[in-house]
Motif scaffolding. Sequence first.
Motif, PDB file in Angstrom:
ATOM      1  N   UNK A  38      34.633  39.497  25.231  1.00 28.54           N
ATOM      2  CA  UNK A  38      33.432  39.818  25.984  1.00 28.54           C
ATOM      3  C   UNK A  38      33.415  39.279  27.401  1.00 28.54           C
ATOM      4  N   UNK A  39      34.565  38.980  27.968  1.00 32.66           N
ATOM      5  CA  UNK A  39      34.630  38.375  29.290  1.00 32.66           C
ATOM      6  C   UNK A  39      34.821  39.403  30.405  1.00 32.66           C
ATOM      7  N   UNK A  40      34.155  40.532  30.306  1.00 32.75           N
ATOM      8  CA  UNK A  40      34.221  41.506  31.396  1.00 32.75           C
ATOM      9  C   UNK A  40      33.606  40.898  32.643  1.00 32.75           C
ATOM     10  N   UNK A  41      34.020  41.392  33.784  1.00 35.08           N
ATOM     11  CA  UNK A  41      33.484  40.991  35.082  1.00 35.08           C
ATOM     12  C   UNK A  41      33.766  39.537  35.446  1.00 35.08           C
ATOM     13  N   UNK A  42      34.771  38.929  34.843  1.00 32.48           N
ATOM     14  CA  UNK A  42      35.121  37.545  35.169  1.00 32.48           C
ATOM     15  C   UNK A  42      36.232  37.463  36.213  1.00 32.48           C
ATOM     16  N   UNK A  43      36.778  38.599  36.609  1.00 30.61           N
ATOM     17  CA  UNK A  43      37.882  38.571  37.565  1.00 30.61           C
ATOM     18  C   UNK A  43      39.138  37.992  36.948  1.00 30.61           C
ATOM     19  N   UNK A  44      39.304  38.142  35.659  1.00 31.77           N
ATOM     20  CA  UNK A  44      40.404  37.513  34.934  1.00 31.77           C
ATOM     21  C   UNK A  44      41.486  38.490  34.493  1.00 31.77           C
ATOM     22  N   UNK A  45      41.618  39.601  35.137  1.00 31.20           N
ATOM     23  CA  UNK A  45      42.598  40.598  34.725  1.00 31.20           C
ATOM     24  C   UNK A  45      44.006  40.307  35.203  1.00 31.20           C
ATOM     25  N   UNK A  46      44.823  41.344  35.192  1.00 36.63           N
ATOM     26  CA  UNK A  46      46.221  41.249  35.598  1.00 36.63           C
ATOM     27  C   UNK A  46      46.307  41.083  37.110  1.00 36.63           C
ATOM     28  N   UNK A 101      39.498  29.016  44.472  1.00 37.47           N
ATOM     29  CA  UNK A 101      40.821  29.175  43.888  1.00 37.47           C
ATOM     30  C   UNK A 101      40.737  29.922  42.574  1.00 37.47           C
ATOM     31  N   UNK A 102      41.709  30.800  42.347  1.00 38.35           N
ATOM     32  CA  UNK A 102      41.866  31.476  41.077  1.00 38.35           C
ATOM     33  C   UNK A 102      43.155  30.999  40.431  1.00 38.35           C
ATOM     34  N   UNK A 103      43.368  31.409  39.224  1.00 37.73           N
ATOM     35  CA  UNK A 103      44.514  30.968  38.451  1.00 37.73           C
ATOM     36  C   UNK A 103      45.389  32.160  38.079  1.00 37.73           C
ATOM     37  N   UNK A 142      38.372  37.199  42.558  1.00 41.81           N
ATOM     38  CA  UNK A 142      37.301  36.786  43.460  1.00 41.81           C
ATOM     39  C   UNK A 142      37.698  35.592  44.331  1.00 41.81           C
ATOM     40  N   UNK A 143      38.943  35.189  44.270  1.00 41.63           N
ATOM     41  CA  UNK A 143      39.387  33.963  44.938  1.00 41.63           C
ATOM     42  C   UNK A 143      39.875  34.200  46.370  1.00 41.63           C
ATOM     43  N   UNK A 144      39.968  33.100  47.098  1.00 43.10           N
ATOM     44  CA  UNK A 144      40.603  33.101  48.420  1.00 43.10           C
ATOM     45  C   UNK A 144      42.089  32.780  48.280  1.00 43.10           C
ATOM     46  N   UNK A 145      42.390  31.899  47.320  1.00 45.14           N
ATOM     47  CA  UNK A 145      43.762  31.484  47.056  1.00 45.14           C
ATOM     48  C   UNK A 145      44.017  31.547  45.560  1.00 45.14           C
ATOM     49  N   UNK A 146      45.265  31.739  45.192  1.00 51.15           N
ATOM     50  CA  UNK A 146      45.646  31.771  43.782  1.00 51.15           C
ATOM     51  C   UNK A 146      46.732  30.729  43.546  1.00 51.15           C
ATOM     52  N   UNK A 147      46.514  29.887  42.559  1.00 55.22           N
ATOM     53  CA  UNK A 147      47.523  28.912  42.126  1.00 55.22           C
ATOM     54  C   UNK A 147      48.336  29.600  41.041  1.00 55.22           C
ATOM     55  N   UNK A 148      49.606  29.841  41.322  1.00 55.57           N
ATOM     56  CA  UNK A 148      50.445  30.616  40.410  1.00 55.57           C
ATOM     57  C   UNK A 148      51.583  29.769  39.841  1.00 55.57           C
ATOM     58  N   UNK A 149      51.815  29.917  38.553  1.00 57.79           N
ATOM     59  CA  UNK A 149      52.964  29.288  37.904  1.00 57.79           C
ATOM     60  C   UNK A 149      54.189  30.141  38.217  1.00 57.79           C
ATOM     61  N   UNK A 150      55.258  29.488  38.654  1.00 57.99           N
ATOM     62  CA  UNK A 150      56.462  30.200  39.085  1.00 57.99           C
ATOM     63  C   UNK A 150      57.720  29.460  38.629  1.00 57.99           C
ATOM     64  N   UNK A 151      58.836  30.161  38.774  1.00 52.74           N
ATOM     65  CA  UNK A 151      60.162  29.554  38.613  1.00 52.74           C
ATOM     66  C   UNK A 151      60.833  29.656  39.973  1.00 52.74           C
ATOM     67  N   UNK A 177      45.451  37.699  32.447  1.00 52.43           N
ATOM     68  CA  UNK A 177      44.399  36.701  32.278  1.00 52.43           C
ATOM     69  C   UNK A 177      44.434  35.710  33.441  1.00 52.43           C
ATOM     70  N   UNK A 178      44.347  36.246  34.627  1.00 54.33           N
ATOM     71  CA  UNK A 178      44.373  35.462  35.869  1.00 54.33           C
ATOM     72  C   UNK A 178      42.947  35.044  36.209  1.00 54.33           C
ATOM     73  N   UNK A 179      42.511  33.964  35.608  1.00 50.14           N
ATOM     74  CA  UNK A 179      41.114  33.552  35.658  1.00 50.14           C
ATOM     75  C   UNK A 179      40.576  33.444  37.085  1.00 50.14           C
TER      76      UNK A 179
END
Length: 170
Positions: free
Chosen positions: A104-112, A17-19, A67-76, A61-63
């Motif tokens: 320095x968190x390159x390559x963490x898969x945490x982008x937009x 899971x990603x965030x 690299x995830x199979x699923x993403x837990x997303x905050x929504x309205x 900053x989608x941590x």
Amino acid sequence: QDVRTTWLTAIGRGAVFGNAQSEPAPATTPDADPAVGWGPTSTRVRTKPDGTRVVSGTKFYSTGARFADFIRAAVVDDDGHRGFVVVPARHPGVTHVDDWDGVGQRLTGSGTTLFADVPVQEPGDIGRYAESLRGLDSFVQIVHLANLAGIARSIVEDTVRIVRGRTRTG
């Protein structure tokens, strides 16, 4: 099956899971939630006429989402309630942008992460926003401490390997 059982089973089978929670807006805007310190949520989950729920919006900053199979997303939702849903990370409507280089968190898969009518993976509701944050602080601290312990262990192993490979100078 209840939501918890469904997702714990998926995790047990290896699902990652990603965030996608943070949005590109300051937490000081009028509709920010001071109780949790996060800004407004503009990413929407809406119900289409056929009953399908879809997510559209932008997160930064989608941590680990890249690299995830699923993403837990905050929504309205349609009624203006904030909550979380799960979407498939590899759906064609999901775009991962590798643009995060914070602290320095390159390559963490945490982008937009961009969502364009991405269907909610049912059962999709992991709970309402406020309830899901209860007790989260201690959990997040444990996760961060586990990460730091892993980093420290790697530093020790690398140092030992380098030092053992050296010979004494005369």
